[in-house]
Design a protein around this motif. Structure first.
Motif, PDB file in Angstrom:
ATOM      1  N   CYS A  29       0.850  -1.184   0.000  1.00 27.51           N
ATOM      2  CA  CYS A  29       0.000   0.000   0.000  1.00 27.51           C
ATOM      3  C   CYS A  29       0.888   1.237   0.000  1.00 27.51           C
ATOM      4  O   CYS A  29       1.862   1.310   0.771  1.00 27.51           O
ATOM      5  CB  CYS A  29      -0.924  -0.003   1.224  1.00 27.51           C
ATOM      6  SG  CYS A  29      -2.005   1.434   1.333  1.00 27.51           S
ATOM      7  N   TYR A  30       0.556   2.208  -0.867  1.00 24.76           N
ATOM      8  CA  TYR A  30       1.342   3.429  -0.963  1.00 24.76           C
ATOM      9  C   TYR A  30       0.436   4.653  -0.972  1.00 24.76           C
ATOM     10  O   TYR A  30      -0.669   4.623  -1.535  1.00 24.76           O
ATOM     11  CB  TYR A  30       2.211   3.426  -2.228  1.00 24.76           C
ATOM     12  CG  TYR A  30       3.402   2.502  -2.139  1.00 24.76           C
ATOM     13  CD1 TYR A  30       4.566   2.903  -1.500  1.00 24.76           C
ATOM     14  CD2 TYR A  30       3.351   1.226  -2.697  1.00 24.76           C
ATOM     15  CE1 TYR A  30       5.663   2.050  -1.415  1.00 24.76           C
ATOM     16  CE2 TYR A  30       4.440   0.375  -2.616  1.00 24.76           C
ATOM     17  CZ  TYR A  30       5.595   0.802  -1.967  1.00 24.76           C
ATOM     18  OH  TYR A  30       6.670  -0.052  -1.886  1.00 24.76           O
ATOM     19  N   ASP A  31       0.936   5.711  -0.370  1.00 20.28           N
ATOM     20  CA  ASP A  31       0.294   7.013  -0.406  1.00 20.28           C
ATOM     21  C   ASP A  31       0.835   7.753  -1.621  1.00 20.28           C
ATOM     22  O   ASP A  31       2.005   8.143  -1.659  1.00 20.28           O
ATOM     23  CB  ASP A  31       0.604   7.773   0.891  1.00 20.28           C
ATOM     24  CG  ASP A  31       0.033   9.179   0.909  1.00 20.28           C
ATOM     25  OD1 ASP A  31      -0.616   9.580  -0.079  1.00 20.28           O
ATOM     26  OD2 ASP A  31       0.236   9.886   1.913  1.00 20.28           O
ATOM     27  N   VAL A  32      -0.002   7.954  -2.646  1.00 19.46           N
ATOM     28  CA  VAL A  32       0.471   8.571  -3.884  1.00 19.46           C
ATOM     29  C   VAL A  32       0.799  10.044  -3.686  1.00 19.46           C
ATOM     30  O   VAL A  32       1.545  10.625  -4.494  1.00 19.46           O
ATOM     31  CB  VAL A  32      -0.589   8.420  -4.995  1.00 19.46           C
ATOM     32  CG1 VAL A  32      -0.856   6.955  -5.289  1.00 19.46           C
ATOM     33  CG2 VAL A  32      -1.888   9.121  -4.613  1.00 19.46           C
ATOM     34  N   SER A  33       0.273  10.653  -2.620  1.00 16.76           N
ATOM     35  CA  SER A  33       0.551  12.069  -2.367  1.00 16.76           C
ATOM     36  C   SER A  33       1.989  12.277  -1.913  1.00 16.76           C
ATOM     37  O   SER A  33       2.593  13.309  -2.190  1.00 16.76           O
ATOM     38  CB  SER A  33      -0.423  12.617  -1.312  1.00 16.76           C
ATOM     39  OG  SER A  33      -1.761  12.390  -1.689  1.00 16.76           O
ATOM     40  N   GLN A  34       2.540  11.283  -1.203  1.00 14.82           N
ATOM     41  CA  GLN A  34       3.888  11.409  -0.666  1.00 14.82           C
ATOM     42  C   GLN A  34       4.818  10.297  -1.130  1.00 14.82           C
ATOM     43  O   GLN A  34       5.992  10.275  -0.765  1.00 14.82           O
ATOM     44  CB  GLN A  34       3.830  11.428   0.869  1.00 14.82           C
ATOM     45  CG  GLN A  34       3.012  12.576   1.433  1.00 14.82           C
ATOM     46  CD  GLN A  34       2.973  12.592   2.945  1.00 14.82           C
ATOM     47  OE1 GLN A  34       3.473  11.675   3.603  1.00 14.82           O
ATOM     48  NE2 GLN A  34       2.382  13.630   3.517  1.00 14.82           N
ATOM     49  N   SER A  35       4.291   9.351  -1.912  1.00 16.81           N
ATOM     50  CA  SER A  35       5.075   8.222  -2.450  1.00 16.81           C
ATOM     51  C   SER A  35       5.727   7.403  -1.339  1.00 16.81           C
ATOM     52  O   SER A  35       6.848   6.899  -1.489  1.00 16.81           O
ATOM     53  CB  SER A  35       6.140   8.731  -3.438  1.00 16.81           C
ATOM     54  OG  SER A  35       5.531   9.391  -4.512  1.00 16.81           O
ATOM     55  N   THR A  36       5.023   7.272  -0.219  1.00 12.73           N
ATOM     56  CA  THR A  36       5.510   6.488   0.910  1.00 12.73           C
ATOM     57  C   THR A  36       4.380   5.616   1.444  1.00 12.73           C
ATOM     58  O   THR A  36       3.200   5.943   1.257  1.00 12.73           O
ATOM     59  CB  THR A  36       6.023   7.399   2.036  1.00 12.73           C
ATOM     60  OG1 THR A  36       4.973   8.285   2.440  1.00 12.73           O
ATOM     61  CG2 THR A  36       7.232   8.209   1.581  1.00 12.73           C
ATOM     62  N   PRO A  37       4.703   4.517   2.126  1.00 17.58           N
ATOM     63  CA  PRO A  37       3.649   3.696   2.727  1.00 17.58           C
ATOM     64  C   PRO A  37       2.941   4.450   3.850  1.00 17.58           C
ATOM     65  O   PRO A  37       3.591   5.093   4.666  1.00 17.58           O
ATOM     66  CB  PRO A  37       4.411   2.483   3.277  1.00 17.58           C
ATOM     67  CG  PRO A  37       5.704   2.470   2.532  1.00 17.58           C
ATOM     68  CD  PRO A  37       6.031   3.901   2.266  1.00 17.58           C
ATOM     69  N   PRO A  38       1.613   4.392   3.920  1.00 17.22           N
ATOM     70  CA  PRO A  38       0.872   5.024   5.019  1.00 17.22           C
ATOM     71  C   PRO A  38       0.939   4.148   6.267  1.00 17.22           C
ATOM     72  O   PRO A  38       0.021   3.371   6.545  1.00 17.22           O
ATOM     73  CB  PRO A  38      -0.551   5.141   4.468  1.00 17.22           C
ATOM     74  CG  PRO A  38      -0.660   3.995   3.507  1.00 17.22           C
ATOM     75  CD  PRO A  38       0.709   3.806   2.914  1.00 17.22           C
ATOM     76  N   ASN A  39       2.014   4.265   6.993  1.00 14.60           N
ATOM     77  CA  ASN A  39       2.268   3.399   8.141  1.00 14.60           C
ATOM     78  C   ASN A  39       1.130   3.483   9.152  1.00 14.60           C
ATOM     79  O   ASN A  39       0.782   4.565   9.622  1.00 14.60           O
ATOM     80  CB  ASN A  39       3.580   3.811   8.810  1.00 14.60           C
ATOM     81  CG  ASN A  39       3.907   2.975  10.022  1.00 14.60           C
ATOM     82  OD1 ASN A  39       3.576   1.793  10.068  1.00 14.60           O
ATOM     83  ND2 ASN A  39       4.535   3.571  11.013  1.00 14.60           N
ATOM     84  N   GLY A  40       0.540   2.322   9.490  1.00 15.31           N
ATOM     85  CA  GLY A  40      -0.513   2.271  10.492  1.00 15.31           C
ATOM     86  C   GLY A  40      -1.916   2.455   9.953  1.00 15.31           C
ATOM     87  O   GLY A  40      -2.877   2.480  10.732  1.00 15.31           O
ATOM     88  N   LEU A  41      -2.074   2.567   8.627  1.00 11.62           N
ATOM     89  CA  LEU A  41      -3.413   2.717   8.047  1.00 11.62           C
ATOM     90  C   LEU A  41      -4.215   1.444   8.292  1.00 11.62           C
ATOM     91  O   LEU A  41      -3.762   0.346   8.006  1.00 11.62           O
ATOM     92  CB  LEU A  41      -3.303   2.991   6.544  1.00 11.62           C
ATOM     93  CG  LEU A  41      -4.629   3.199   5.810  1.00 11.62           C
ATOM     94  CD1 LEU A  41      -5.337   4.452   6.302  1.00 11.62           C
ATOM     95  CD2 LEU A  41      -4.398   3.271   4.303  1.00 11.62           C
ATOM     96  N   GLN A  42      -5.423   1.596   8.831  1.00  9.97           N
ATOM     97  CA  GLN A  42      -6.256   0.452   9.186  1.00  9.97           C
ATOM     98  C   GLN A  42      -7.108   0.020   7.994  1.00  9.97           C
ATOM     99  O   GLN A  42      -7.836   0.833   7.415  1.00  9.97           O
ATOM    100  CB  GLN A  42      -7.160   0.812  10.374  1.00  9.97           C
ATOM    101  CG  GLN A  42      -6.393   1.114  11.650  1.00  9.97           C
ATOM    102  CD  GLN A  42      -7.306   1.589  12.767  1.00  9.97           C
ATOM    103  OE1 GLN A  42      -7.336   2.761  13.120  1.00  9.97           O
ATOM    104  NE2 GLN A  42      -8.057   0.670  13.334  1.00  9.97           N
ATOM    105  N   LEU A  43      -7.030  -1.265   7.648  1.00 11.76           N
ATOM    106  CA  LEU A  43      -7.795  -1.839   6.550  1.00 11.76           C
ATOM    107  C   LEU A  43      -8.739  -2.900   7.071  1.00 11.76           C
ATOM    108  O   LEU A  43      -8.430  -3.607   8.041  1.00 11.76           O
ATOM    109  CB  LEU A  43      -6.854  -2.460   5.511  1.00 11.76           C
ATOM    110  CG  LEU A  43      -5.797  -1.550   4.882  1.00 11.76           C
ATOM    111  CD1 LEU A  43      -4.916  -2.353   3.937  1.00 11.76           C
ATOM    112  CD2 LEU A  43      -6.434  -0.375   4.161  1.00 11.76           C
ATOM    113  N   THR A  44      -9.893  -3.032   6.437  1.00 15.82           N
ATOM    114  CA  THR A  44     -10.861  -4.063   6.804  1.00 15.82           C
ATOM    115  C   THR A  44     -11.245  -4.852   5.554  1.00 15.82           C
ATOM    116  O   THR A  44     -11.227  -4.329   4.435  1.00 15.82           O
ATOM    117  CB  THR A  44     -12.129  -3.459   7.423  1.00 15.82           C
ATOM    118  OG1 THR A  44     -12.756  -2.588   6.471  1.00 15.82           O
ATOM    119  CG2 THR A  44     -11.789  -2.674   8.680  1.00 15.82           C
ATOM    120  N   LEU A  45     -11.595  -6.115   5.765  1.00 18.05           N
ATOM    121  CA  LEU A  45     -12.012  -6.986   4.671  1.00 18.05           C
ATOM    122  C   LEU A  45     -13.312  -7.660   5.080  1.00 18.05           C
ATOM    123  O   LEU A  45     -13.377  -8.335   6.109  1.00 18.05           O
ATOM    124  CB  LEU A  45     -10.935  -8.037   4.382  1.00 18.05           C
ATOM    125  CG  LEU A  45     -11.186  -8.929   3.167  1.00 18.05           C
ATOM    126  CD1 LEU A  45     -11.046  -8.118   1.877  1.00 18.05           C
ATOM    127  CD2 LEU A  45     -10.213 -10.109   3.146  1.00 18.05           C
TER     128      LEU A  45
END
Length: 215
Positions: A29-45
């Motif tokens: 997963c990458y943050d396209v605004s900063q080109s870095t991984p959004p560390n700690g972003l919570q995902l659900t499935l």
């Protein structure tokens, strides 16, 4: 005896059976605004509502040899299956357990990440540059399909919403008790001494501190 025939020896056999409880969706997963991984972003499935199977529908059962057997006696259980995870700082890795079927991947609606990010479509070039798709639209979910045992990594791209370009994913909570302690400039010391000599040395140290402080 050592010279006994192999056929005459009593050989015990052990049978081991393995079962797969779940498969995995995984990826980066990458943050396209900063080109870095959004560390700690919570995902659900969650299992997609459109994939719910009624009791009267026929289901397919995969046999150990790979053949598929149709059956109308099996029922799909746990239609409201749910798993969650966090995006790691290392290459933005994430993984979620799932069974065969159609699933909805979302940013946890109750998390701060849902306020900051939305999902977009795109690719990562060989040079590492993130390229958004021409017709990429902002969305709150992404459909994933688990259809076989061969699962390749999924690329999840997120973009910051307008006004959240510099917002931290983690809230900076202020502890009022710590602020009050800093204002009072109070130092709490706990000491433990064993033996007569150490007790005398500790007493001298405590007297020295109390003489040189006002609190």
């Amino acid at each position: 005896q050592d010279d006994a025939e192999p056929a005459q020896r009593n050989v015990e056999s052990t049978q081991i059976e393995y079962s797969v409880k779940s498969l995995l969706f995984f990826g980066q997963c990458y943050d396209v605004s900063q080109s870095t991984p959004p560390n700690g972003l919570q995902l659900t499935l969650d299992r997609s509502k459109s994939s719910d199977i009624s009791e009267s529908e026929v289901t397919a059962e995969i046999q150990p040899d790979g053949d598929q057997q149709l059956s109308d006696s099996n029922r799909v259980a746990a239609q409201n299956e749910h798993t969650d995870t966090l995006v790691m700082k290392t290459v933005g890795y994430w993984q979620l357990a799932a069974n065969p079927g159609v699933w909805d991947l979302r940013i946890d609606e109750k998390s701060r990440g849902a306020e900051i990010y939305h999902m977009v479509e795109g690719t990562v070039a060989k040079t590492g540059k993130i390229q958004l798709s021409k017709n990429s639209a902002e969305s709150t979910s992404k459909t994933l399909v688990m259809k076989d045992f061969t699962n390749q990594g999924r690329l999840l791209l997120v973009k910051r919403r307008t006004g959240f370009e510099q917002v931290n994913l983690f809230r900076e909570e202020v502890d009022l008790d710590e602020i009050q302690e800093e204002k009072d400039e109070t130092v709490h010391v706990f000491s433990l001494a064993t033996g007569h000599a150490y007790e005398r040395l500790l007493k001298i140290m405590m007297l020295s501190v109390t003489k040189r402080t006002t609190s």
